[in-house]
Every structure is written in C-alpha cells, then in structure tokens.
Design a protein around this motif. Structure first.
Motif, PDB file in Angstrom:
ATOM      1  N   LEU A  26       0.814  -1.223   0.000  1.00 21.36           N
ATOM      2  CA  LEU A  26       0.000   0.000   0.000  1.00 21.36           C
ATOM      3  C   LEU A  26       0.842   1.264   0.000  1.00 21.36           C
ATOM      4  O   LEU A  26       0.423   2.294  -0.512  1.00 21.36           O
ATOM      5  CB  LEU A  26      -0.892   0.053   1.248  1.00 21.36           C
ATOM      6  CG  LEU A  26      -2.132  -0.784   1.249  1.00 21.36           C
ATOM      7  CD1 LEU A  26      -2.831  -0.652   2.598  1.00 21.36           C
ATOM      8  CD2 LEU A  26      -3.071  -0.367   0.144  1.00 21.36           C
ATOM      9  N   ASP A  27       2.006   1.184   0.587  1.00 19.81           N
ATOM     10  CA  ASP A  27       2.856   2.362   0.795  1.00 19.81           C
ATOM     11  C   ASP A  27       3.615   2.720  -0.484  1.00 19.81           C
ATOM     12  O   ASP A  27       4.806   2.499  -0.605  1.00 19.81           O
ATOM     13  CB  ASP A  27       3.813   2.072   1.952  1.00 19.81           C
ATOM     14  CG  ASP A  27       4.626   3.274   2.363  1.00 19.81           C
ATOM     15  OD1 ASP A  27       4.284   4.399   1.968  1.00 19.81           O
ATOM     16  OD2 ASP A  27       5.616   3.076   3.078  1.00 19.81           O
ATOM     17  N   PHE A  28       2.880   3.302  -1.442  1.00 21.68           N
ATOM     18  CA  PHE A  28       3.451   3.618  -2.760  1.00 21.68           C
ATOM     19  C   PHE A  28       4.665   4.531  -2.678  1.00 21.68           C
ATOM     20  O   PHE A  28       5.605   4.390  -3.442  1.00 21.68           O
ATOM     21  CB  PHE A  28       2.411   4.290  -3.664  1.00 21.68           C
ATOM     22  CG  PHE A  28       1.152   3.501  -3.865  1.00 21.68           C
ATOM     23  CD1 PHE A  28       1.177   2.139  -4.126  1.00 21.68           C
ATOM     24  CD2 PHE A  28      -0.073   4.120  -3.790  1.00 21.68           C
ATOM     25  CE1 PHE A  28       0.009   1.413  -4.309  1.00 21.68           C
ATOM     26  CE2 PHE A  28      -1.253   3.411  -3.978  1.00 21.68           C
ATOM     27  CZ  PHE A  28      -1.208   2.062  -4.233  1.00 21.68           C
ATOM     28  N   ASP A  29       4.643   5.495  -1.762  1.00 23.79           N
ATOM     29  CA  ASP A  29       5.745   6.458  -1.690  1.00 23.79           C
ATOM     30  C   ASP A  29       6.859   6.029  -0.738  1.00 23.79           C
ATOM     31  O   ASP A  29       7.853   6.734  -0.592  1.00 23.79           O
ATOM     32  CB  ASP A  29       5.237   7.858  -1.337  1.00 23.79           C
ATOM     33  CG  ASP A  29       4.522   7.927  -0.003  1.00 23.79           C
ATOM     34  OD1 ASP A  29       4.534   6.931   0.753  1.00 23.79           O
ATOM     35  OD2 ASP A  29       3.939   8.987   0.294  1.00 23.79           O
ATOM     36  N   VAL A  32       0.429   5.209   5.473  1.00 31.87           N
ATOM     37  CA  VAL A  32      -0.587   5.180   4.415  1.00 31.87           C
ATOM     38  C   VAL A  32      -1.256   6.547   4.362  1.00 31.87           C
ATOM     39  O   VAL A  32      -1.883   6.978   5.332  1.00 31.87           O
ATOM     40  CB  VAL A  32      -1.630   4.070   4.699  1.00 31.87           C
ATOM     41  CG1 VAL A  32      -2.755   4.111   3.678  1.00 31.87           C
ATOM     42  CG2 VAL A  32      -0.963   2.703   4.715  1.00 31.87           C
ATOM     43  N   GLU A  89      -4.491   8.884  -0.473  1.00 32.53           N
ATOM     44  CA  GLU A  89      -4.504   8.256  -1.793  1.00 32.53           C
ATOM     45  C   GLU A  89      -4.268   6.748  -1.679  1.00 32.53           C
ATOM     46  O   GLU A  89      -4.963   5.945  -2.311  1.00 32.53           O
ATOM     47  CB  GLU A  89      -3.434   8.885  -2.691  1.00 32.53           C
ATOM     48  CG  GLU A  89      -3.380   8.294  -4.082  1.00 32.53           C
ATOM     49  CD  GLU A  89      -2.288   8.907  -4.948  1.00 32.53           C
ATOM     50  OE1 GLU A  89      -2.100   8.388  -6.061  1.00 32.53           O
ATOM     51  OE2 GLU A  89      -1.636   9.874  -4.528  1.00 32.53           O
ATOM     52  N   GLU A  90      -3.311   6.360  -0.858  1.00 32.86           N
ATOM     53  CA  GLU A  90      -3.018   4.944  -0.661  1.00 32.86           C
ATOM     54  C   GLU A  90      -4.190   4.240   0.044  1.00 32.86           C
ATOM     55  O   GLU A  90      -4.535   3.105  -0.286  1.00 32.86           O
ATOM     56  CB  GLU A  90      -1.730   4.803   0.151  1.00 32.86           C
ATOM     57  CG  GLU A  90      -0.511   5.322  -0.592  1.00 32.86           C
ATOM     58  CD  GLU A  90       0.685   5.612   0.293  1.00 32.86           C
ATOM     59  OE1 GLU A  90       1.813   5.654  -0.251  1.00 32.86           O
ATOM     60  OE2 GLU A  90       0.520   5.827   1.515  1.00 32.86           O
ATOM     61  N   SER A 100      -6.979   3.651  -2.418  1.00 30.07           N
ATOM     62  CA  SER A 100      -6.594   2.538  -3.282  1.00 30.07           C
ATOM     63  C   SER A 100      -6.880   1.207  -2.588  1.00 30.07           C
ATOM     64  O   SER A 100      -7.404   0.267  -3.197  1.00 30.07           O
ATOM     65  CB  SER A 100      -5.112   2.647  -3.635  1.00 30.07           C
ATOM     66  OG  SER A 100      -4.694   1.531  -4.374  1.00 30.07           O
TER      67      SER A 100
END
Length: 107
Positions: A62-65, A70, A73-74, A77
C-alpha cells in the motif's frame, strides 16, 4: 440546500473514517492505526486474516511512496481493492440466486 447523493455521502464517510484514524498532524495512517482501522471497520472481512506477515506485506504494498505510512490516496486505493473483491462476490451470489430461482420456476 440540496440533499447529498448516496455517492456524496459515501465519499464524505470515507474521508471522515480516514481522518478519524489518521494522525492529526500528518493526515496519514501508521501501521498501528491501519490495523485498528481494519479490525474496527472491516472486522467481518478481515476476521480470518490475523497473520502478521501478510499484514506487513499488505502495508508495504500500500505504501506507494515508501514513507512507512498510508496517506489518503493509498488508503482509497486499498478501500477500492476491497470493494472490487466484495463486488465480485456480490455478483457471483446474485448470479447463483438467479440460477436457483430459474430452476425453481421450471419445477
């Protein structure tokens, strides 16, 4: 003043829930806050998913960045992914019910 639509209410509820669990100053969910959210808000869906290792993997995915938390945005998602899965089950159940009803009508 017009009454909000179901979709507008759902969106507001999702934002409210996120900020209820999020850090007040950062507007993010750390691992503990995300776990509390899942246990409280998604308890029925997550009751068999108590595995710490799978939770850690989910948090990492989940941790896109890559900041270890979180953000909204995450979070959205994640919720969308859960909704997709729930919708698949919903559609399959509706199809099964329709088949059962058609079989009963033939009798």
């Amino acid at each position: 003043m017009t009454t909000p639509t179901k979709t507008e209410v759902a969106m507001q509820n999702l934002m409210d829930v996120f900020h209820e669990y999020a850090k007040k100053d950062k507007h993010t969910l750390n691992k503990l806050q995300m776990k509390q959210f899942m246990e409280t808000e998604l308890g029925q869906l997550c009751k068999n998913k108590k595995n710490v290792e799978s939770f850690d993997k989910m948090m990492k995915d989940l941790d896109f960045d890559g900041d270890g938390e979180v953000n909204f945005e995450e979070f959205v998602s994640f919720v969308a992914g859960v909704m997709f899965s729930c919708n698949e089950i919903y559609v399959k159940r509706k199809e099964q019910q329709a088949k059962e009803e058609a079989c009963q009508l033939k009798k």
